[in-house]
Design a protein around this motif. Structure first.
Motif: not given
Length: 378
Positions: A243-257, A331-344
Motif C-alpha cells: 500500500p502507498a499513501l497518495l501524497d501530493t504534499g511530498s516532493p519525494i517517494t519514500v519506502l519504510n525499511s 531513484p527514491i528514498f528509504v526511511g522510517d517516518l514517525p508519522g507512518l509508524a503512528a499509522l501502523d
C-alpha cells in the motif's frame, strides 16, 4: 554534530476526522453546481446564473519549490496596513495536499489578518510524529487567482486550522476536506519543461460534476485509511505489491525499511556512529558530502532527526489499477517516518509502506483525483 540537508515538509498528514460541511462550492458565472444550490438560492438568485454554465474551472498550478500550489484571493480580508487605507483583499498561496485531511493556515498569518476563530482541531499526526491540536479560523469567501475571467466567488466559508505543520513558502495546506468537495474531482496537469523552457504550463482543474472519463485513461482504486480516511493506492515496487499513501504534499517517494527489504531495495551506507572525536570529524564530512549530492535528506522528528537515504539504483514502480500503470524506473528514498509508524505503517495489517510523492506522480502528465468516487486516473 550531525550535518545534513533539511527538508521542512516531506509529507503532511494529520489524524483528524475533518468535515467538508464548511466548504460550499458556489455556482456563479463559471460553476454549474445547480443541484448543490437548489435548496439554498431563491428564484431571483438562480436567474443570475448563466444558461449554459460550465461545471469545471481551470486555474494555474504553481510550484513553490517542488510543491504544487494554487493562489487564492480573499476579497474580504485585510492586513492592518490595508485597514488603515480602508481597502481589503489578500492573496495567499496554498499547497494542494492529498495526504492531509485538514486545511491548515500559518498561525502568524491568522494573527496578522485577525481571523475569526470558529473551532478547534484535535491532536493528530504529521510526518515528524505527534501533532498538537490548534485553533480553526474562518477565511471566508475566496476567489481563484490567475484566471483570465473576471474574479468570481469560487468557494464560501473556507476554514483552516493553525497546526504546527511546516508548509514551505506557503500560507498553508488544502487537504482532502477541500479536494473532496468537487464531485468530478481535481485534475493536476503537471506541465512540461524541455531544455529549461516551459513548453506546457501546469494547471489544476476543479470539476463540479462527475463526467465520463475517456476509456484510454488508466484508473486505480483508492482505499481510504482507517480513521484518517486518507487516500492510499496499491503499488508494485520491483514487482512486490504494497500500500502507498497518495501524497501530493511530498516532493519525494519514500519506502519504510520493511518495504525496502521486501522489494530488495538497497540504499547508500552511512558511517557508523563512534565516540572517537577524530573519526567523528571524518564521518561528518562524509555525511555532508552525501547530503550535498542529494543522497541523504533529513526531516525533523519528535525524537530527533530522521534520515531518508537515496536508493543506490533505480526502482521500478507501478500503480495497480484496472491495468498496470507504469511509472518507470526512478531513484527514491528509504526511511522510517514517525508519522507512518503512528499509522501502523499505512494500515494496521500492512507493515510495508510507501509514500507516493510528486517526484513519481509527475512521471505521467496528468492525475485526476476523485475523492468522492474513491478513484484516481492517470
Amino acid at each position: 554534530m550531525f550535518i545534513g540537508k533539511m527538508i521542512s515538509h516531506v509529507i503532511a498528514f494529520a489524524i483528524f476526522i475533518g468535515s467538508a460541511a464548511g466548504f460550499t462550492p458556489l455556482s456563479l458565472r463559471i460553476f454549474g453546481f445547480r443541484s448543490a444550490l437548489s435548496s439554498e438560492l431563491s428564484e431571483d438568485d438562480t436567474s443570475s446564473l448563466t444558461s449554459d454554465p460550465s461545471s469545471s474551472v481551470e486555474a494555474p498550478l504553481k510550484y513553490l519549490g517542488p510543491y504544487p500550489a494554487i493562489g487564492l484571493r480573499f476579497p474580504n480580508l485585510a492586513t492592518p496596513s490595508q485597514l488603515e487605507r480602508n481597502v481589503t483583499g489578500v492573496s495567499l498561496d496554498f499547497v494542494l495536499d492529498t495526504a492531509a485531511n485538514i486545511n491548515t493556515i500559518n498561525a502568524q498569518i491568522s494573527k496578522e489578518l485577525s481571523l475569526e476563530k470558529v473551532g478547534n482541531a484535535p491532536p493528530g499526526v504529521s510526518s515528524g510524529g505527534a501533532l498538537s491540536g490548534g485553533e480553526t479560523f474562518l477565511l471566508g469567501d475566496t476567489q481563484l487567482e490567475g484566471l483570465s475571467e473576471e474574479p468570481f466567488t469560487f468557494m464560501t466559508d473556507l476554514t483552516a486550522s493553525a497546526l504546527q505543520i511546516a508548509s514551505p513558502a506557503s500560507a498553508g495546506l488544502l487537504g482532502t476536506a477541500f479536494l473532496n468537495c468537487f464531485q468530478g474531482g481535481v485534475e493536476f496537469a503537471w506541465g512540461k519543461v524541455e531544455e529549461g523552457q516551459i513548453t506546457e504550463s501546469p494547471t489544476v482543474t476543479f470539476h463540479g460534476e462527475a463526467e465520463p472519463i475517456e476509456s484510454s485513461r488508466p484508473r486505480a482504486k483508492i482505499y481510504p485509511l482507517d480513521v484518517t480516511l486518507l487516500p492510499s493506492v496499491t503499488v508494485r515496487i520491483n514487482g512486490q505489491e504494497m500500500p502507498a499513501l497518495l501524497d501530493t504534499g511530498s516532493p519525494i517517494t519514500v519506502l519504510n525499511s520493511i518495504a525496502a527489504k521486501v522489494a530488495g531495495v538497497s540504499v547508500i551506507d552511512l558511517p557508523a556512529e563512534t565516540n572517537n572525536p577524530f573519526t567523528k570529524v571524518g564521518n561528518n564530512m562524509k555525511v555532508a558530502q552525501a547530503a550535498s549530492r542529494g543522497e541523504l535528506l533529513q526531516i525533523a522528528g519528535s525524537n530527533g532527526p530522521v534520515n531518508l537515504l537515496k536508493t543506490t539504483s533505480n526502482v521500478n514502480i507501478d500503480v495497480v489499477g484496472d491495468e498496470t500503470i507504469d511509472f518507470g524506473s526512478n531513484p527514491i528514498f528509504v526511511g522510517d517516518l514517525p508519522g507512518l509508524a503512528a499509522l501502523d505503517g499505512i494500515g494496521a495489517d500492512s507493515p510495508p509502506a510507501v509514500v507516493l510523492g510528486v517526484d513519481i506522480l509527475r512521471q505521467r502528465p496528468k492525475m485526476l483525483y476523485r475523492g468522492q468516487q474513491l478513484e484516481v486516473y492517470f
